[in-house]
Write a protein that holds these residues in place. Structure first.
Motif, mmCIF file in Angstrom:
data_model
loop_
_atom_site.group_PDB
_atom_site.id
_atom_site.type_symbol
_atom_site.label_atom_id
_atom_site.label_comp_id
_atom_site.label_asym_id
_atom_site.label_seq_id
_atom_site.Cartn_x
_atom_site.Cartn_y
_atom_site.Cartn_z
ATOM 1 N N GLY A 1 0.836 4.181 -2.930
ATOM 2 C CA GLY A 1 0.588 5.581 -2.628
ATOM 3 C C GLY A 1 1.794 6.485 -2.771
ATOM 4 N N LEU B 1 0.827 -1.203 0.000
ATOM 5 C CA LEU B 1 0.000 0.000 0.000
ATOM 6 C C LEU B 1 0.868 1.262 0.000
ATOM 7 C CD1 LEU B 1 -3.198 0.278 0.175
ATOM 8 C CD2 LEU B 1 -2.751 1.286 2.412
ATOM 9 N N LEU C 1 -6.734 4.932 -0.984
ATOM 10 C CA LEU C 1 -6.034 3.834 -0.318
ATOM 11 C C LEU C 1 -6.387 3.844 1.162
ATOM 12 C CD1 LEU C 1 -2.501 4.260 -1.957
ATOM 13 C CD2 LEU C 1 -4.397 2.822 -2.732
ATOM 14 N N ASP D 1 -5.774 2.021 4.802
ATOM 15 C CA ASP D 1 -4.859 1.162 5.552
ATOM 16 C C ASP D 1 -5.513 0.733 6.861
ATOM 17 O OD1 ASP D 1 -2.803 -0.126 6.787
ATOM 18 O OD2 ASP D 1 -1.429 1.575 6.827
ATOM 19 N N VAL E 1 -8.717 0.871 -2.746
ATOM 20 C CA VAL E 1 -7.911 -0.290 -2.366
ATOM 21 C C VAL E 1 -7.768 -0.267 -0.849
ATOM 22 C CG1 VAL E 1 -5.703 -1.476 -2.558
ATOM 23 C CG2 VAL E 1 -6.631 -0.274 -4.540
#
Length: 224
Positions: free
Chosen positions: A57, A53, A167, A169, A199
């Motif tokens: 990014g 990730l 994104l 996390d 994502v």
């Protein structure tokens, strides 16, 4: 007619250390993400999903390989160009929210846009505020919000600049199960209403099953 690929990864590797002490956090990743899809990446601790990730990014540089977001090769950008590209094209949602405590909900939401000297798209931001139920919270500060409300603000902030990709996390990592379901539901709604590409990484398979596509990682590799 094939769907547009918004995120393309080829031969991605990230190695730490040398020789017998070398750790292969990412060991040759190829990945295509289609525009408007909600993708979850799952794996145990140490599987490489957070490292991946960070590469997607532009928060870290790979040892080898390439990452292209909306046609731009992140490896071809210098540090300043990459920072500007991230603010405009990549939205981030973190487990710990990363809201600025001295800024109100509204100020937190538009902060990345203000950094670029731009003005927010008010009709878009107003729609988002209504959708996320934040209208009565705009003057509040993060310390006065619940965990679920903070994550709503974090998602709104990530979307405010209309990024090419969002994104997330472990966005539910600090939340109870009911609030976690609400946040994932909000991410799904975000993808549907705004045609947003998302994502999300998570260790929770039940959470991951809410996505359109689930990718499994282990030992720095994609298994499926």
């Amino acid at each position: 007619m094939t769907d547009e690929i918004i995120l393309q990864v080829r031969g991605l590797k990230k190695y730490y250390g040398r020789e017998e002490n070398q750790v292969r956090a990412l060991d040759g990743i190829d990945l295509d993400i289609e525009r408007g899809r909600f993708t979850a990446i799952v794996g145990t601790s140490g599987s490489g999903k957070t490292t991946l990730l960070n590469m997607l990014g532009g928060l870290d540089r790979p040892s080898e390989g390439s990452v292209r977001v909306a046609g731009t090769d992140l490896g071809e950008l210098d540090r300043e160009q990459l920072a500007i590209f991230r603010r405009k094209q990549i939205g981030f949602v973190f487990q710990n929210y990363n809201l600025l405590p001295d800024l109100s909900v509204w100020e937190n939401m538009i902060f990345p846009i203000a950094l670029d000297g731009r003005r927010p798209d008010m009709p878009f931001v107003t729609q988002m505020i209504e959708l996320f139920g934040l209208k009565k919270k705009l003057a509040c500060f993060p310390d006065n919000l619940s965990g679920g409300q903070r994550q709503r603000v974090a998602i709104a902030r990530a979307l405010a600049s209309k990024p090419s990709i969002l994104l997330a996390d472990e966005p539910t990592g600090n939340l109870d199960s009911k609030t976690a379901e609400d946040v994932v539901g909000m991410l799904k709604m975000t993808g549907r209403v705004f045609s947003q590409t998302i994502v999300m990484i998570t260790h929770n398979l039940e959470i991951a099953r809410s996505a359109d596509r689930v990718i499994h990682m282990e030992d720095g590799k994609i298994l499926n």
